[in-house]
Design a protein around this motif. Structure first.
Motif, PDB file in Angstrom:
ATOM      1  N   LEU A  66       0.827  -1.199   0.000  1.00 45.77           N
ATOM      2  CA  LEU A  66       0.000   0.000   0.000  1.00 45.77           C
ATOM      3  C   LEU A  66       0.866   1.254   0.000  1.00 45.77           C
ATOM      4  N   ALA A  67       1.875   1.271   0.870  1.00 41.89           N
ATOM      5  CA  ALA A  67       2.709   2.460   1.019  1.00 41.89           C
ATOM      6  C   ALA A  67       3.410   2.819  -0.281  1.00 41.89           C
ATOM      7  N   GLY A  68       3.715   1.820  -1.091  1.00 45.18           N
ATOM      8  CA  GLY A  68       4.388   2.074  -2.356  1.00 45.18           C
ATOM      9  C   GLY A  68       3.474   2.594  -3.447  1.00 45.18           C
ATOM     10  N   ARG A  69       2.170   2.608  -3.170  1.00 42.79           N
ATOM     11  CA  ARG A  69       1.209   3.000  -4.203  1.00 42.79           C
ATOM     12  C   ARG A  69       0.497   4.320  -3.908  1.00 42.79           C
ATOM     13  N   GLY A  70       0.787   4.914  -2.747  1.00 36.82           N
ATOM     14  CA  GLY A  70       0.060   6.118  -2.372  1.00 36.82           C
ATOM     15  C   GLY A  70       0.965   7.308  -2.124  1.00 36.82           C
ATOM     16  N   ILE A  71       0.350   8.447  -1.783  1.00 38.75           N
ATOM     17  CA  ILE A  71       1.067   9.668  -1.433  1.00 38.75           C
ATOM     18  C   ILE A  71       1.288   9.696   0.075  1.00 38.75           C
ATOM     19  N   HIS A  72       2.501   9.991   0.500  1.00 44.10           N
ATOM     20  CA  HIS A  72       2.826  10.089   1.918  1.00 44.10           C
ATOM     21  C   HIS A  72       2.626  11.548   2.353  1.00 44.10           C
ATOM     22  N   ALA A  73       1.451  11.863   2.866  1.00 39.51           N
ATOM     23  CA  ALA A  73       1.138  13.223   3.314  1.00 39.51           C
ATOM     24  C   ALA A  73       1.580  13.371   4.765  1.00 39.51           C
ATOM     25  N   LYS A  74       2.573  14.212   4.995  1.00 39.69           N
ATOM     26  CA  LYS A  74       3.174  14.304   6.324  1.00 39.69           C
ATOM     27  C   LYS A  74       2.572  15.397   7.191  1.00 39.69           C
ATOM     28  N   ARG A  75       1.493  16.026   6.685  1.00 42.71           N
ATOM     29  CA  ARG A  75       0.859  17.075   7.479  1.00 42.71           C
ATOM     30  C   ARG A  75      -0.627  17.136   7.171  1.00 42.71           C
ATOM     31  N   PHE A  76      -1.388  17.422   8.210  1.00 40.72           N
ATOM     32  CA  PHE A  76      -2.824  17.696   8.102  1.00 40.72           C
ATOM     33  C   PHE A  76      -3.030  19.097   8.644  1.00 40.72           C
ATOM     34  N   PRO A  89       1.562  18.107  12.204  1.00 41.76           N
ATOM     35  CA  PRO A  89       2.611  17.339  11.535  1.00 41.76           C
ATOM     36  C   PRO A  89       2.644  15.894  12.043  1.00 41.76           C
ATOM     37  N   PHE A  90       2.909  14.968  11.124  1.00 44.11           N
ATOM     38  CA  PHE A  90       3.008  13.552  11.484  1.00 44.11           C
ATOM     39  C   PHE A  90       4.457  13.046  11.483  1.00 44.11           C
ATOM     40  N   GLY A  91       5.392  13.867  11.005  1.00 46.20           N
ATOM     41  CA  GLY A  91       6.751  13.401  10.780  1.00 46.20           C
ATOM     42  C   GLY A  91       7.479  12.901  12.004  1.00 46.20           C
ATOM     43  N   ASN A  92       7.120  13.388  13.193  1.00 40.93           N
ATOM     44  CA  ASN A  92       7.816  12.979  14.419  1.00 40.93           C
ATOM     45  C   ASN A  92       7.098  11.885  15.189  1.00 40.93           C
ATOM     46  N   PRO A  94       6.186   8.313  16.579  1.00 38.38           N
ATOM     47  CA  PRO A  94       7.018   7.126  16.789  1.00 38.38           C
ATOM     48  C   PRO A  94       6.444   5.894  16.087  1.00 38.38           C
ATOM     49  N   THR A  95       6.584   5.864  14.777  1.00 39.22           N
ATOM     50  CA  THR A  95       6.016   4.786  13.980  1.00 39.22           C
ATOM     51  C   THR A  95       6.838   4.631  12.704  1.00 39.22           C
ATOM     52  N   ASP A  96       6.760   3.482  12.091  1.00 40.81           N
ATOM     53  CA  ASP A  96       7.403   3.276  10.794  1.00 40.81           C
ATOM     54  C   ASP A  96       6.653   3.982   9.675  1.00 40.81           C
ATOM     55  N   TYR A  97       5.485   4.524   9.995  1.00 45.31           N
ATOM     56  CA  TYR A  97       4.644   5.163   8.981  1.00 45.31           C
ATOM     57  C   TYR A  97       4.249   6.570   9.450  1.00 45.31           C
ATOM     58  N   PRO A  98       5.213   7.503   9.511  1.00 49.60           N
ATOM     59  CA  PRO A  98       4.933   8.853  10.042  1.00 49.60           C
ATOM     60  C   PRO A  98       4.279   9.772   9.012  1.00 49.60           C
ATOM     61  N   TYR A  99       3.133   9.344   8.532  1.00 47.50           N
ATOM     62  CA  TYR A  99       2.426  10.114   7.509  1.00 47.50           C
ATOM     63  C   TYR A  99       1.008   9.574   7.383  1.00 47.50           C
ATOM     64  N   THR A 100       0.184  10.318   6.659  1.00 45.33           N
ATOM     65  CA  THR A 100      -1.115   9.825   6.223  1.00 45.33           C
ATOM     66  C   THR A 100      -0.942   9.342   4.790  1.00 45.33           C
ATOM     67  N   LEU A 101      -1.344   8.115   4.522  1.00 41.53           N
ATOM     68  CA  LEU A 101      -1.230   7.559   3.176  1.00 41.53           C
ATOM     69  C   LEU A 101      -2.488   7.881   2.390  1.00 41.53           C
ATOM     70  N   MET A 102      -2.307   8.629   1.304  1.00 38.18           N
ATOM     71  CA  MET A 102      -3.435   8.975   0.443  1.00 38.18           C
ATOM     72  C   MET A 102      -3.496   7.972  -0.697  1.00 38.18           C
ATOM     73  N   ILE A 103      -4.576   7.208  -0.736  1.00 40.63           N
ATOM     74  CA  ILE A 103      -4.755   6.162  -1.738  1.00 40.63           C
ATOM     75  C   ILE A 103      -6.243   5.864  -1.838  1.00 40.63           C
ATOM     76  N   SER A 104      -6.750   5.615  -3.024  1.00 37.24           N
ATOM     77  CA  SER A 104      -8.185   5.395  -3.176  1.00 37.24           C
ATOM     78  C   SER A 104      -8.601   4.075  -2.536  1.00 37.24           C
ATOM     79  N   GLN A 105      -9.835   4.036  -2.088  1.00 37.71           N
ATOM     80  CA  GLN A 105     -10.350   2.798  -1.494  1.00 37.71           C
ATOM     81  C   GLN A 105     -10.313   1.653  -2.496  1.00 37.71           C
ATOM     82  N   ALA A 106     -10.557   1.957  -3.768  1.00 44.13           N
ATOM     83  CA  ALA A 106     -10.520   0.910  -4.788  1.00 44.13           C
ATOM     84  C   ALA A 106      -9.132   0.261  -4.847  1.00 44.13           C
ATOM     85  N   GLU A 107      -8.089   1.064  -4.750  1.00 45.90           N
ATOM     86  CA  GLU A 107      -6.725   0.540  -4.772  1.00 45.90           C
ATOM     87  C   GLU A 107      -6.426  -0.240  -3.488  1.00 45.90           C
ATOM     88  N   THR A 108      -6.914   0.256  -2.370  1.00 39.32           N
ATOM     89  CA  THR A 108      -6.742  -0.472  -1.103  1.00 39.32           C
ATOM     90  C   THR A 108      -7.408  -1.839  -1.189  1.00 39.32           C
TER      91      THR A 108
END
Length: 381
Positions: A66-76, A89-92, A94-108
């Motif tokens: 999933l992570a390879g197919r979406g946009i890594h949005a690091k801020r809301f 900001p999500f960049g700090n 404590p996770t391996d995924y410090p962002y919101t992944l933008m991807i369509s539900q169909a792709e998910t």
């Protein structure tokens, strides 16, 4: 063709149902997934996968794909037109995924289905549930084509209008928002950032603008009466009235659009005997904050683990623990989404006060940190 018997029958092949099935298949359980649609692609609403969801999908072999197919949005950000009220900001985190992944539900859904297929599973289509009875040993599902499946347990992942929930006699307490929601994927230029999700507040109501991997943007707005298929002029008017003013966002094409009404409801129980609920069958709420699909997938991971343990040991305590643990989470999510929606739709007279309060809170690191943990779902670890 459906089998006559299975350990777990999952009704609904959206992200929630597919995730339950992957979890069970990975543990070697006999699981059957059915859906009433002839094809998997549908009117995609969700476009956000949060950090906690990716954490929980990682052991299932899905997150990296999933992570390879979406946009890594690091801020809301929450904005009042051009003014940033609350940057999150999500960049700090404590996770391996410090962002919101933008991807369509169909792709998910495609990614989840690919993983289920790799594990030897499949989705049987189209089969529409007609009746469901149960006893102390299992449940019997009857479909409109006459097929009958006997299962030790049935998972209702069949959405807000869940037939499983109805057949199990489980109430769905709550109400509806007075507004309708307009949703559109559009191509536009200027005005809006391409690597963050923005919730715009305006007297006319909220509008969410979020980038998608194909270069389009997902637009979600509250309106009194949304058109069935919004056109360019309609979406342009929404952005002109609610979005950025300094640099106009110009809509050139509506790729897809729809409307829907939103309820805020939680099932009175998550389990009734051999029937267990997850996802939209168990909870629905405002799209503000992008929590719906994420909460459903997190339900599914917890339910898959509970079902696998129950199947292996015969002890139903894990299923009771699932129900007792996940329902309060849904209540928190519904309340949080409701607060965001009410803030966005605040009256013109109260808008200046709201903005002053939010900007004051936004300078406090604990406030921004708490909001980042809530939006990312890490608070539910």
């Amino acid at each position: 063709m459906l089998p006559t018997a299975t350990d777990v029958l999952v009704i609904g092949a959206g992200p929630t149902g597919l995730t339950v099935a992957i979890s069970l298949a990975q543990k070697g359980a006999d699981v059957t997934v059915v859906d009433n649609q002839a094809a998997g692609d549908n009117t995609s609403r969700a476009a956000v996968v949060h950090a906690r969801t990716l954490e929980q999908l990682a052991p299932l072999g899905v997150s990296e794909r999933l992570a390879g197919r979406g946009i890594h949005a690091k801020r809301f950000t929450i904005r009042d037109r051009d003014r940033v009220l609350v940057p999150v900001p999500f960049g700090n985190l404590p996770t391996d995924y410090p962002y919101t992944l933008m991807i369509s539900q169909a792709e998910t859904e495609r990614t989840l289905l690919d993983r289920l297929t790799a594990l030897g599973g499949r989705v049987a289509r189209p089969y529409t549930l007609e009746g469901l009875t149960q006893d102390g040993e299992g449940a019997t599902a009857t479909f409109t084509d006459g097929s009958v499946v006997r299962a030790r347990y049935v998972v209702g992942a069949d959405g807000m209008h869940s037939t499983v929930r109805e057949q199990a006699g489980i109430g769905f307490s709550g109400a509806s928002y007075p507004e309708s929601f307009s949703l559109a994927d559009v191509r536009l230029s200027g005005g809006v950032p391409r690597e963050e999700v923005v919730l715009y507040f305006a007297p006319a109501g909220l509008v969410v603008v979020a980038p998608l991997p194909d270069g389009s943007f997902r637009i979600v707005a509250t309106v009194d009466d949304a058109p069935q298929e919004p056109d360019v002029a309609y979406v342009q008017r929404l952005l002109d009235e609610r979005g950025p003013q300094r640099e106009r966002a110009v809509v050139s094409e509506v790729v897809w659009g729809s409307r829907f009404r939103v309820h805020h409801r939680v099932a009175d129980a998550y389990r009734a005997g051999r029937v267990v609920l997850a996802g939209d069958a168990a909870h629905v709420h405002s799209p503000a904050g992008g929590q719906g699909m994420n909460t459903g997938i997190q339900d599914a991971v917890a339910l898959g683990e509970a079902l696998a343990e129950t199947l292996a040991t015969g002890d139903e305590v894990p299923l009771d623990a699932y129900a007792a643990g996940r329902r309060p989470v849904a209540q928190q999510v519904v309340a949080f989404a409701g607060r965001l929606t009410r803030l966005a739709n605040m009256s013109r007279a109260l808008r200046p006060v709201r903005n002053v309060v939010l900007r004051a809170l936004a300078v406090l690191p604990p406030f921004k940190r708490a909001l980042a943990w809530r939006l990312s779902g890490l608070v539910y670890r």
